[in-house]
Design a protein around this motif. Sequence first.
Motif, PDB file in Angstrom:
ATOM      1  N   MET A 111       0.838  -1.203   0.000  1.00  0.00           N
ATOM      2  CA  MET A 111       0.000   0.000   0.000  1.00  0.00           C
ATOM      3  C   MET A 111       0.878   1.260   0.000  1.00  0.00           C
ATOM      4  O   MET A 111       0.591   2.220  -0.724  1.00  0.00           O
ATOM      5  CB  MET A 111      -0.928   0.013   1.221  1.00  0.00           C
ATOM      6  N   GLY A 112       1.944   1.244   0.778  1.00  0.00           N
ATOM      7  CA  GLY A 112       2.848   2.395   0.834  1.00  0.00           C
ATOM      8  C   GLY A 112       3.557   2.637  -0.488  1.00  0.00           C
ATOM      9  O   GLY A 112       3.652   3.771  -0.953  1.00  0.00           O
ATOM     10  N   VAL A 113       4.042   1.573  -1.105  1.00  0.00           N
ATOM     11  CA  VAL A 113       4.723   1.710  -2.389  1.00  0.00           C
ATOM     12  C   VAL A 113       3.742   2.214  -3.450  1.00  0.00           C
ATOM     13  O   VAL A 113       4.075   3.091  -4.258  1.00  0.00           O
ATOM     14  CB  VAL A 113       5.367   0.369  -2.815  1.00  0.00           C
ATOM     15  N   SER A 114       2.541   1.671  -3.451  1.00  0.00           N
ATOM     16  CA  SER A 114       1.526   2.108  -4.422  1.00  0.00           C
ATOM     17  C   SER A 114       1.190   3.584  -4.235  1.00  0.00           C
ATOM     18  O   SER A 114       1.092   4.336  -5.217  1.00  0.00           O
ATOM     19  CB  SER A 114       0.256   1.272  -4.280  1.00  0.00           C
TER      20      SER A 114
ATOM     21  N   ALA B  53       3.084   5.872  -2.900  1.00  0.00           N
ATOM     22  CA  ALA B  53       4.253   6.670  -3.299  1.00  0.00           C
ATOM     23  C   ALA B  53       4.349   6.776  -4.821  1.00  0.00           C
ATOM     24  O   ALA B  53       4.641   7.849  -5.367  1.00  0.00           O
ATOM     25  CB  ALA B  53       5.528   6.060  -2.729  1.00  0.00           C
ATOM     26  N   LEU B  54       4.089   5.686  -5.531  1.00  0.00           N
ATOM     27  CA  LEU B  54       4.145   5.711  -6.985  1.00  0.00           C
ATOM     28  C   LEU B  54       3.039   6.581  -7.575  1.00  0.00           C
ATOM     29  O   LEU B  54       3.273   7.320  -8.543  1.00  0.00           O
ATOM     30  CB  LEU B  54       4.059   4.288  -7.550  1.00  0.00           C
ATOM     31  N   LEU B  55       1.845   6.515  -7.006  1.00  0.00           N
ATOM     32  CA  LEU B  55       0.752   7.371  -7.482  1.00  0.00           C
ATOM     33  C   LEU B  55       1.073   8.837  -7.245  1.00  0.00           C
ATOM     34  O   LEU B  55       0.832   9.691  -8.115  1.00  0.00           O
ATOM     35  CB  LEU B  55      -0.556   6.990  -6.801  1.00  0.00           C
ATOM     36  N   ALA B  56       1.626   9.148  -6.090  1.00  0.00           N
ATOM     37  CA  ALA B  56       1.991  10.542  -5.793  1.00  0.00           C
ATOM     38  C   ALA B  56       3.091  11.022  -6.733  1.00  0.00           C
ATOM     39  O   ALA B  56       3.045  12.160  -7.228  1.00  0.00           O
ATOM     40  CB  ALA B  56       2.444  10.665  -4.331  1.00  0.00           C
ATOM     41  N   SER B  57       4.078  10.157  -7.020  1.00  0.00           N
ATOM     42  CA  SER B  57       5.148  10.568  -7.930  1.00  0.00           C
ATOM     43  C   SER B  57       4.611  10.733  -9.355  1.00  0.00           C
ATOM     44  O   SER B  57       5.066  11.600 -10.089  1.00  0.00           O
ATOM     45  CB  SER B  57       6.313   9.582  -7.894  1.00  0.00           C
ATOM     46  N   GLU B  58       3.631   9.943  -9.758  1.00  0.00           N
ATOM     47  CA  GLU B  58       3.028  10.075 -11.084  1.00  0.00           C
ATOM     48  C   GLU B  58       2.319  11.430 -11.219  1.00  0.00           C
ATOM     49  O   GLU B  58       2.455  12.109 -12.235  1.00  0.00           O
ATOM     50  CB  GLU B  58       2.040   8.933 -11.331  1.00  0.00           C
ATOM     51  N   VAL B  59       1.595  11.808 -10.188  1.00  0.00           N
ATOM     52  CA  VAL B  59       0.922  13.112 -10.204  1.00  0.00           C
ATOM     53  C   VAL B  59       1.957  14.232 -10.271  1.00  0.00           C
ATOM     54  O   VAL B  59       1.828  15.180 -11.051  1.00  0.00           O
ATOM     55  CB  VAL B  59       0.008  13.274  -8.963  1.00  0.00           C
ATOM     56  N   TRP B  60       3.004  14.125  -9.479  1.00  0.00           N
ATOM     57  CA  TRP B  60       4.049  15.150  -9.462  1.00  0.00           C
ATOM     58  C   TRP B  60       4.737  15.249 -10.816  1.00  0.00           C
ATOM     59  O   TRP B  60       4.957  16.346 -11.336  1.00  0.00           O
ATOM     60  CB  TRP B  60       5.059  14.850  -8.353  1.00  0.00           C
TER      61      TRP B  60
END
Length: 84
Positions: free
Chosen positions: A23-26, A28-35
Amino acid sequence: MIWQSASEFWAMGGYGVYVWGSMGVSAALLASEVWLARMGRSQALDAVCEAMDAQALDAETPGAAVASPGGASRPIHFSQGVTS
């Protein structure tokens, strides 16, 4: 599943590390995609603004060369208008 306490919920039957790690990795990846998408949009808008500014500056300069779609530059000829 029904848990008897909050600690059992977080432990997830012994698989909590994997579940919450995933859940944490997912997240983090979603947040980095938005950024990254926002940064890419910002860079694209900056490039368009710079191109528009350069085009406006070229249009203000009489006799300036403008790049044609083929990549070669051609001189700008200004007409004074058409009289009938």
